[in-house]
Design a protein around this motif. Structure first.
Motif, PDB file in Angstrom:
ATOM      1  N   LYS A 144       0.824  -1.191   0.042  1.00  7.03           N
ATOM      2  CA  LYS A 144       0.123   0.032   0.107  1.00  7.03           C
ATOM      3  C   LYS A 144       0.646   1.059  -0.001  1.00  7.03           C
ATOM      4  N   PRO A 145       1.731   1.496   0.971  1.00  9.42           N
ATOM      5  CA  PRO A 145       2.753   2.556   0.736  1.00  9.42           C
ATOM      6  C   PRO A 145       3.485   2.564  -0.453  1.00  9.42           C
ATOM      7  N   GLY A 153       2.345   6.770  -7.002  1.00 11.08           N
ATOM      8  CA  GLY A 153       1.011   7.622  -7.466  1.00 11.08           C
ATOM      9  C   GLY A 153      -0.331   6.913  -7.687  1.00 11.08           C
ATOM     10  N   ALA A 154      -0.466   5.839  -6.926  1.00  4.16           N
ATOM     11  CA  ALA A 154      -1.431   5.008  -7.169  1.00  4.16           C
ATOM     12  C   ALA A 154      -2.571   5.706  -5.875  1.00  4.16           C
ATOM     13  N   GLU A 155      -3.963   5.546  -6.549  1.00  2.00           N
ATOM     14  CA  GLU A 155      -5.047   5.972  -5.577  1.00  2.00           C
ATOM     15  C   GLU A 155      -5.884   4.819  -5.210  1.00  2.00           C
ATOM     16  N   THR A 156      -6.130   4.705  -3.759  1.00  2.00           N
ATOM     17  CA  THR A 156      -7.034   3.462  -3.484  1.00  2.00           C
ATOM     18  C   THR A 156      -8.484   3.592  -3.940  1.00  2.00           C
ATOM     19  N   ALA A 157      -8.984   2.660  -4.337  1.00  2.00           N
ATOM     20  CA  ALA A 157     -10.390   2.545  -4.649  1.00  2.00           C
ATOM     21  C   ALA A 157     -11.259   2.090  -3.768  1.00  2.00           C
ATOM     22  N   PHE A 158     -10.747   0.965  -3.191  1.00  2.00           N
ATOM     23  CA  PHE A 158     -11.121   0.204  -2.067  1.00  2.00           C
ATOM     24  C   PHE A 158     -10.344  -0.847  -1.456  1.00  2.00           C
ATOM     25  N   VAL A 206      -7.921  -2.601  -4.148  1.00  4.03           N
ATOM     26  CA  VAL A 206      -8.027  -2.151  -5.368  1.00  4.03           C
ATOM     27  C   VAL A 206      -7.693  -0.602  -5.658  1.00  4.03           C
ATOM     28  N   ALA A 207      -6.966  -0.353  -6.387  1.00  4.19           N
ATOM     29  CA  ALA A 207      -6.357   1.019  -6.721  1.00  4.19           C
ATOM     30  C   ALA A 207      -6.382   1.539  -8.260  1.00  4.19           C
ATOM     31  N   THR A 208      -6.098   2.565  -8.573  1.00  4.52           N
ATOM     32  CA  THR A 208      -5.958   3.026  -9.772  1.00  4.52           C
ATOM     33  C   THR A 208      -4.722   4.025  -9.735  1.00  4.52           C
ATOM     34  N   ARG A 209      -4.117   4.137 -11.124  1.00  2.81           N
ATOM     35  CA  ARG A 209      -3.021   4.962 -11.448  1.00  2.81           C
ATOM     36  C   ARG A 209      -3.113   5.331 -12.761  1.00  2.81           C
ATOM     37  N   GLY A 210      -3.857   6.568 -12.927  1.00  4.27           N
ATOM     38  CA  GLY A 210      -4.097   6.951 -14.344  1.00  4.27           C
ATOM     39  C   GLY A 210      -5.136   5.865 -14.892  1.00  4.27           C
ATOM     40  N   GLN A 241      -4.285   2.833 -15.514  1.00  2.00           N
ATOM     41  CA  GLN A 241      -4.198   1.680 -14.980  1.00  2.00           C
ATOM     42  C   GLN A 241      -4.949   1.011 -13.635  1.00  2.00           C
ATOM     43  N   VAL A 242      -5.301  -0.027 -13.621  1.00  2.00           N
ATOM     44  CA  VAL A 242      -6.090  -0.757 -12.615  1.00  2.00           C
ATOM     45  C   VAL A 242      -5.148  -1.696 -11.788  1.00  2.00           C
ATOM     46  N   ILE A 243      -5.026  -1.509 -10.553  1.00  2.00           N
ATOM     47  CA  ILE A 243      -4.278  -2.395  -9.681  1.00  2.00           C
ATOM     48  C   ILE A 243      -4.990  -3.119  -8.777  1.00  2.00           C
ATOM     49  N   LEU A 244      -4.654  -4.431  -8.720  1.00  2.00           N
ATOM     50  CA  LEU A 244      -5.088  -5.475  -7.829  1.00  2.00           C
ATOM     51  C   LEU A 244      -4.165  -6.056  -6.723  1.00  2.00           C
ATOM     52  N   GLY A 245      -4.384  -5.790  -5.406  1.00  2.00           N
ATOM     53  CA  GLY A 245      -3.464  -6.085  -4.474  1.00  2.00           C
ATOM     54  C   GLY A 245      -4.078  -7.333  -3.795  1.00  2.00           C
ATOM     55  N   LEU A 246      -3.579  -8.538  -4.266  1.00  2.00           N
ATOM     56  CA  LEU A 246      -4.093  -9.837  -3.736  1.00  2.00           C
ATOM     57  C   LEU A 246      -3.427 -10.259  -2.382  1.00  2.00           C
ATOM     58  N   PRO A 247      -3.914 -11.206  -1.443  1.00  2.00           N
ATOM     59  CA  PRO A 247      -3.426 -11.663  -0.465  1.00  2.00           C
ATOM     60  C   PRO A 247      -2.136 -12.393  -0.895  1.00  2.00           C
ATOM     61  N   GLY A 248      -1.162 -12.748   0.082  1.00  4.31           N
ATOM     62  CA  GLY A 248      -0.101 -13.522  -0.036  1.00  4.31           C
ATOM     63  C   GLY A 248      -0.180 -15.020   0.114  1.00  4.31           C
TER      64      GLY A 248
END
Length: 393
Positions: free
Chosen positions: A253-254, A260-265, A278-282, A284-291
């Motif tokens: 997250k940091p 430059g990503a912004e968290t959507a939820f 879930v975040a966005t950067r312009g 781009q869609v970013i998915l942060g999945l658990p490990g």
């Protein structure tokens, strides 16, 4: 802190971030797994003429006997017109000559001195595939948003399309992180585990025709994470695995915020997979999945694959559920909606093994997920269950 989102709300919010990508034209034979960007209409009629469905004799409309006057082969039709008392030898797939009204099977025919008789005269139209019975020129073959499989590629080619307009491949960067991950699965130290999530996610994306860039594994180090993220500049989607929770060493997250990503939820009310980001950067869609590997798989199945399908223009991006019977009793469910790894046997489903979120043996055996509602009571064998088959494409 906001409460975790319900699954359907989280999926809807994610897919709202996924405009359909631009189209490109490629050869039809190379389009396996790709999604049509335009409706596909037939440019020809299939069959293009009345064809024989069997080997035998194309008969004139009389009751026989018939004079054998020639042959019609696939690719070499009989050039003339057959009279009522005439017939031609015909092969499967050959044009039925003008004047031919039915096909007599070769095993039902007797040929003597150039004359053909039948043990039983077939009715008019028997064993003839009529012109256009499959489709006519101008018919809609496949609508926009259809994913091309083997049968649909054959249909597109038969419809006269040597090339098709499809959405371009989704570019996905996959980053798995964690100090415990070893690049070499054959040489893990006691404090390490083999890095498998990145390869697993890439394998899930492969049937969808994605261009996958592997960026990991990367340790829990801010500088290393930021360097890896810099390589994802051209990706449509970034999928990370690990480091998305709230531990002291969960740096995704940091690192994304610094990028430059912004968290959507963040967080979804499911098990496994609650700490989904879930975040966005312009664009781009970013998915942060658990490990945990099972958590990573389940959230990739429920979120990453639908996201890619939506970007491709797939009209049905979400996984489809079936109703099946429980093949064994199932325990009650806690406060989160739970997805149990299971196998289908004899039309019923049973658990594949341990439901721990690190248990890869059960995941490898599973061919479906049982969808159990939060606070669901114990289920008896034979009870109806909601099930998601683990189909990727």
């Amino acid at each position: 802190m906001n409460p975790p989102l319900a699954l359907e709300e989280a999926q809807a919010r994610l897919l709202a971030l996924a405009p359909v990508l631009p189209a490109e034209t490629i050869t039809t034979e190379a389009a396996l797994g790709r999604v049509l960007a335009q409706d596909l209409h037939a440019t020809r009629t299939q069959p293009p003429a009345d064809l024989s469905a069997m080997d035998g004799y194309a008969l004139g409309p009389s009751d026989g006997p018939w004079a054998l006057v020639g042959e019609s082969r696939a690719g070499a039709p009989f050039a003339g017109v057959i009279a009522p008392q005439e017939c031609v030898r015909i092969s499967t797939g050959a044009n039925v000559p003008e004047g031919g009204t039915r096909v007599l099977l070769q095993e039902d025919a007797r040929v003597t001195d150039g004359m053909v008789t039948a043990s039983e005269v077939p009715p008019t139209g028997r064993h003839i595939r009529l012109r256009g019975f499959d489709f006519h020129g101008g018919d809609l073959l496949l609508p926009r948003g259809t994913r091309l499989n083997a049968g649909r590629i054959a249909l597109a080619l038969s419809g006269g399309h040597g090339s098709v307009s499809v959405t371009r491949p989704v570019r996905v960067a996959v980053l798995d992180s964690g100090d415990e991950l070893s690049v070499d699965p054959a040489n893990c130290l006691p404090h390490q585990i083999p890095a498998s999530n990145g390869a697993m996610i890439a394998a899930m994306l492969a049937p969808l025709g994605c261009e996958v860039l592997r960026l990991g594994p990367v340790g829990d180090d801010m500088a290393a994470l930021e360097a890896a993220l810099a390589r994802a500049e051209g990706a449509d989607v970034l999928v990370t695995s690990g480091g998305a929770s709230v531990g002291d060493h969960d740096l995704i997250k940091p690192a994304l915020a610094n990028w430059g990503a912004e968290t959507a939820f963040w967080r979804v009310a499911i098990k496994p997979g609650k700490p989904l980001l879930v975040a966005t950067r312009g664009t781009q869609v970013i998915l942060g999945l658990p490990g945990n590997p099972v958590s990573s798989f389940v959230t990739a199945f429920l979120f990453a694959l639908p996201l890619v399908r939506a970007l491709q223009g797939d009209v049905a991006p979400l996984p489809a559920a079936l109703t099946m019977q429980a093949g064994e009793p199932l325990p009650a469910i806690g406060p989160r909606r739970e997805f149990l790894r299971a196998v289908i046997e004899g039309g019923a489903v049973r658990l594949a093994g341990s439901q721990d979120s690190s248990a890869l043996s059960a995941l490898a055996a599973a061919d479906c997920l049982i969808d159990r509602a939060a606070h669901a009571p114990a289920a008896a064998a034979g009870e109806a269950l909601r099930v998601f088959p683990l189909r990727i494409g």
